[in-house]
Enzyme design. Sequence first.
Site, PDB file in Angstrom:
ATOM      1  N   TYR A 109       2.348  -9.051 -37.667  1.00 56.55           N
ATOM      2  CA  TYR A 109       1.812  -8.713 -36.335  1.00 56.55           C
ATOM      3  C   TYR A 109       2.066  -9.888 -35.378  1.00 56.55           C
ATOM      4  O   TYR A 109       2.578  -9.703 -34.267  1.00 56.55           O
ATOM      5  CB  TYR A 109       0.321  -8.431 -36.481  1.00 56.55           C
ATOM      6  CG  TYR A 109      -0.457  -8.232 -35.204  1.00 56.55           C
ATOM      7  CD1 TYR A 109      -0.545  -6.979 -34.608  1.00 56.55           C
ATOM      8  CD2 TYR A 109      -1.143  -9.290 -34.611  1.00 56.55           C
ATOM      9  CE1 TYR A 109      -1.292  -6.795 -33.445  1.00 56.55           C
ATOM     10  CE2 TYR A 109      -1.884  -9.116 -33.456  1.00 56.55           C
ATOM     11  CZ  TYR A 109      -1.960  -7.864 -32.882  1.00 56.55           C
ATOM     12  OH  TYR A 109      -2.695  -7.693 -31.732  1.00 56.55           O
ATOM     13  N   ALA A 168       4.274 -12.216 -35.642  1.00 61.49           N
ATOM     14  CA  ALA A 168       5.721 -12.354 -35.410  1.00 61.49           C
ATOM     15  C   ALA A 168       6.176 -11.383 -34.321  1.00 61.49           C
ATOM     16  O   ALA A 168       6.972 -11.738 -33.439  1.00 61.49           O
ATOM     17  CB  ALA A 168       6.481 -12.088 -36.713  1.00 61.49           C
TER      18      ALA A 168
HETATM   19  N1  LIG Z   1      -8.502  -6.103 -29.712  1.00 63.05           N
HETATM   20  C1  LIG Z   1      -8.050  -7.322 -29.815  1.00 63.05           C
HETATM   21  O1  LIG Z   1      -8.786  -8.241 -30.198  1.00 63.05           O
HETATM   22  C2  LIG Z   1      -6.633  -7.641 -29.441  1.00 63.05           C
HETATM   23  C3  LIG Z   1      -6.255  -8.987 -29.431  1.00 63.05           C
HETATM   24  C4  LIG Z   1      -4.964  -9.326 -29.082  1.00 63.05           C
HETATM   25  C5  LIG Z   1      -4.062  -8.336 -28.748  1.00 63.05           C
HETATM   26  N2  LIG Z   1      -4.435  -7.021 -28.779  1.00 63.05           N
HETATM   27  C6  LIG Z   1      -3.419  -6.025 -28.413  1.00 63.05           C
HETATM   28  O2  LIG Z   1      -3.925  -5.197 -27.387  1.00 63.05           O
HETATM   29  C7  LIG Z   1      -3.340  -3.893 -27.502  1.00 63.05           C
HETATM   30  C8  LIG Z   1      -4.443  -2.858 -27.539  1.00 63.05           C
HETATM   31  O3  LIG Z   1      -5.282  -3.162 -28.633  1.00 63.05           O
HETATM   32  P1  LIG Z   1      -6.707  -2.468 -28.856  1.00 63.05           P
HETATM   33  O4  LIG Z   1      -7.550  -3.481 -29.496  1.00 63.05           O
HETATM   34  O5  LIG Z   1      -7.160  -1.794 -27.621  1.00 63.05           O
HETATM   35  O6  LIG Z   1      -6.285  -1.405 -29.990  1.00 63.05           O
HETATM   36  P2  LIG Z   1      -6.963  -0.016 -30.431  1.00 63.05           P
HETATM   37  O7  LIG Z   1      -8.375   0.008 -29.998  1.00 63.05           O
HETATM   38  O8  LIG Z   1      -6.672   0.144 -31.887  1.00 63.05           O
HETATM   39  O9  LIG Z   1      -6.091   1.026 -29.628  1.00 63.05           O
HETATM   40  C9  LIG Z   1      -4.718   1.105 -29.931  1.00 63.05           C
HETATM   41  C10 LIG Z   1      -4.050   2.097 -29.006  1.00 63.05           C
HETATM   42  O10 LIG Z   1      -2.659   2.136 -29.341  1.00 63.05           O
HETATM   43  C11 LIG Z   1      -2.268   3.478 -29.600  1.00 63.05           C
HETATM   44  N3  LIG Z   1      -1.293   3.516 -30.676  1.00 63.05           N
HETATM   45  C12 LIG Z   1      -1.374   2.919 -31.896  1.00 63.05           C
HETATM   46  N4  LIG Z   1      -0.284   3.184 -32.612  1.00 63.05           N
HETATM   47  C13 LIG Z   1       0.518   3.939 -31.831  1.00 63.05           C
HETATM   48  C14 LIG Z   1       1.785   4.529 -32.013  1.00 63.05           C
HETATM   49  N5  LIG Z   1       2.469   4.391 -33.147  1.00 63.05           N
HETATM   50  N6  LIG Z   1       2.312   5.256 -30.994  1.00 63.05           N
HETATM   51  C15 LIG Z   1       1.624   5.414 -29.848  1.00 63.05           C
HETATM   52  N7  LIG Z   1       0.429   4.896 -29.605  1.00 63.05           N
HETATM   53  C16 LIG Z   1      -0.125   4.161 -30.596  1.00 63.05           C
HETATM   54  C17 LIG Z   1      -3.553   4.216 -29.990  1.00 63.05           C
HETATM   55  O11 LIG Z   1      -3.472   5.567 -29.595  1.00 63.05           O
HETATM   56  P3  LIG Z   1      -3.643   6.752 -30.673  1.00 63.05           P
HETATM   57  O12 LIG Z   1      -4.877   6.421 -31.435  1.00 63.05           O
HETATM   58  O13 LIG Z   1      -3.698   7.998 -29.896  1.00 63.05           O
HETATM   59  O14 LIG Z   1      -2.420   6.632 -31.500  1.00 63.05           O
HETATM   60  C18 LIG Z   1      -4.596   3.495 -29.161  1.00 63.05           C
HETATM   61  O15 LIG Z   1      -4.679   4.070 -27.884  1.00 63.05           O
HETATM   62  C19 LIG Z   1      -2.476  -3.921 -28.755  1.00 63.05           C
HETATM   63  O16 LIG Z   1      -1.141  -4.190 -28.391  1.00 63.05           O
HETATM   64  C20 LIG Z   1      -3.047  -5.069 -29.541  1.00 63.05           C
HETATM   65  O17 LIG Z   1      -2.104  -5.632 -30.420  1.00 63.05           O
HETATM   66  C21 LIG Z   1      -5.699  -6.650 -29.122  1.00 63.05           C
END
Ligand SMILES: NC(=O)c1ccc[n+]([C@@H]2O[C@H](COP(=O)([O-])OP(=O)(O)OC[C@H]3O[C@@H](n4cnc5c(N)ncnc54)[C@H](OP(=O)(O)O)[C@@H]3O)[C@@H](O)[C@H]2O)c1
Length: 238
Positions: free
Chosen positions: A144, A146
């Site tokens: 992740y 990377a």
């Molecule tokens: N939360 C944190 O602490 C954190 C920290 C650093 C970076 N981030 C980054 O922030 C972004 C959002 O994270 P989050 O925490 O909000 O995640 P989340 O709550 O798990 O939500 C992930 C979203 O991505 C969509 N998704 C996942 N796999 C997918 C796929 N294969 N195709 C299309 N849509 C997909 C999901 O939609 P569906 O469920 O409809 O597939 C969901 O809307 C990500 O890029 C994550 O790496 C998060």
Amino acid sequence: MGEQRVALVTGGAVGIGAGISERLAADGFEVIVTGRRAGVAAEMAERIGGRSLAFDVSDHAATVAAIQGAGRIDVLVNNAGWDHFDWFTDLPYETMRKLVAINLEGVLSCTQAALPSMQEHRWGRVITIGSEAGRIGSKGNAVYAACKAAAVGFSMSIARENARFGITANVVAPGPIETPLLREMTPHAIEVVTNQTQMKRLGTPEECAAAVSYLASEAAGYVTGEVLAVSGGMHLGG
Ligand SMILES: NC(=O)c1ccc[n+]([C@@H]2O[C@H](COP(=O)([O-])OP(=O)(O)OC[C@H]3O[C@@H](n4cnc5c(N)ncnc54)[C@H](OP(=O)(O)O)[C@@H]3O)[C@@H](O)[C@H]2O)c1
């Protein structure tokens, strides 16, 4: 006022993406909310007066077809992401491939599909949600991390290639943010990452959305190839 600008937010119905969709709609964009789950994306789109699309970002052909079929795109927010926690030596190859397919290849496919519309209109914003994990690493999170580091090199290259079209490309790098993805971690792991921040708290989707809102704005037209951390100073250490 000119034509309403269109912003496409991948994974725009949940967690950080939901915060971004709501904020960009409030900023006056027509928002296209995407996700794998059509119903969830449609519900959010209805709530904010936007449109929705359902596709899996790890499926290149489906992603390109959906985004190119959506018409004009002015702002792309590469937010969809997925994580799986395991020591790297224990990580099955299939899981490794899935992490790369969603977190890196998904960003490449969405960006390749959205850029022609921005180039045609000589204005655009590509905003990719990275992670502090891409800068300082993260235990149990090597692939992740990377992918998130790769997204920075990719974004800088897109910034170089597209400045002549009036398009900027930037990364927003969150620290630990209160979302469903974070809740996949154990309570102990959440406590550890919270303590790695200077602020000693989790961030919110709204705080990430504020950074995206700025980068999407007219005011940020001279900001490109940048990484904006929204992480409570996690990278400072100590
Ligand atoms: N939360 C944190 O602490 C954190 C920290 C650093 C970076 N981030 C980054 O922030 C972004 C959002 O994270 P989050 O925490 O909000 O995640 P989340 O709550 O798990 O939500 C992930 C979203 O991505 C969509 N998704 C996942 N796999 C997918 C796929 N294969 N195709 C299309 N849509 C997909 C999901 O939609 P569906 O469920 O409809 O597939 C969901 O809307 C990500 O890029 C994550 O790496 C998060």
